[in-house]
Design an enzyme around this catalytic site. Sequence first.
Site, mmCIF file in Angstrom:
data_model
loop_
_atom_site.group_PDB
_atom_site.id
_atom_site.type_symbol
_atom_site.label_atom_id
_atom_site.label_comp_id
_atom_site.label_asym_id
_atom_site.label_seq_id
_atom_site.Cartn_x
_atom_site.Cartn_y
_atom_site.Cartn_z
ATOM 1 N N ILE A 135 0.892 -1.153 0.000
ATOM 2 C CA ILE A 135 0.000 0.000 0.000
ATOM 3 C C ILE A 135 0.938 1.213 0.000
ATOM 4 O O ILE A 135 1.895 1.250 0.777
ATOM 5 C CB ILE A 135 -0.943 -0.079 1.231
ATOM 6 C CG1 ILE A 135 -1.820 1.139 1.424
ATOM 7 C CG2 ILE A 135 -0.204 -0.315 2.506
ATOM 8 C CD1 ILE A 135 -2.880 0.898 2.533
ATOM 9 N N SER A 136 0.729 2.161 -0.890
ATOM 10 C CA SER A 136 1.653 3.289 -1.054
ATOM 11 C C SER A 136 1.734 4.148 0.211
ATOM 12 O O SER A 136 0.820 4.157 1.020
ATOM 13 C CB SER A 136 1.211 4.187 -2.202
ATOM 14 O OG SER A 136 0.960 3.427 -3.350
#
Length: 233
Positions: A83-84
């Site tokens: 997940i960024s």
Amino acid sequence: MRKTILLILLILLFSSAVLSLITEEELQKKREEMVNLIKSRGIKDEKVLKAMLKVPRHLFVDKALWDSAYGDFPLPIGYGQTISQPYIVALMTESLRLRENEKVLEIGTGSGYQAAILAEITRKVYTVEIIKELADKAKERLRSLGYTYVMVKWDDGYYGWKEYAPYDAIIVTCAPDHVPPPLTQQLKEGGRMVIPVGPPGMYQTLWLIEKINGKLKFTDLGGVLFVPLQRRK
Ligand code: SAH
């Protein structure tokens, strides 16, 4: 004897309720700190900041990672994917200049966090994920959090999502080594696309691509590190 057991049970129940209450408050505080950090790094769009303050990022990762869910770094979501980091999510979302009621396409659903952020701004969110398990999990998670209107599809996002095209905005959260032509085709006139492009495993360039009078205008938003866009064989 029975009374003692009942008492112990009650105490346990009460203490766990208090503990989880404290955790919720702590998580809220951490979320506020995360947004303050993003602000200090230059994100100004109130819609984006409000969305990031609202969406419970910790619910998009494993419980074991809840403590670090609000740090400004990427987190693993399984299947070798991440997940960024919150700042990049904010930067990409702000660059889309998304307005209420605009239609947005995301390539790389992952945990569904970015989709939830988009869903706080507009109700027309379409997202494509190539790993079936992640697509299913994200669909379920988004539904349980009330984002029932987000459409999730298990497919190779290289081809976009033709059925609902054209889009006012397209956000790609995995990195291809070139801009997929189907995506620029599915971008509306006046539309904006944010996409990291570059060789796998190396730094990529984050591009803002705008379609103006049928032509594509490229703006360099800086160096980023994304997982590669995979192709379905
Ligand atoms: N936006 C996500 C994080 C993205 S990680 C979030 O908020 O959690 C990148 C994701 O892109 C991974 O889940 C990966 O499986 C997916 N992906 C890679 N290639 C893809 C493709 N061709 N089409 C759709 N999704 C792809």
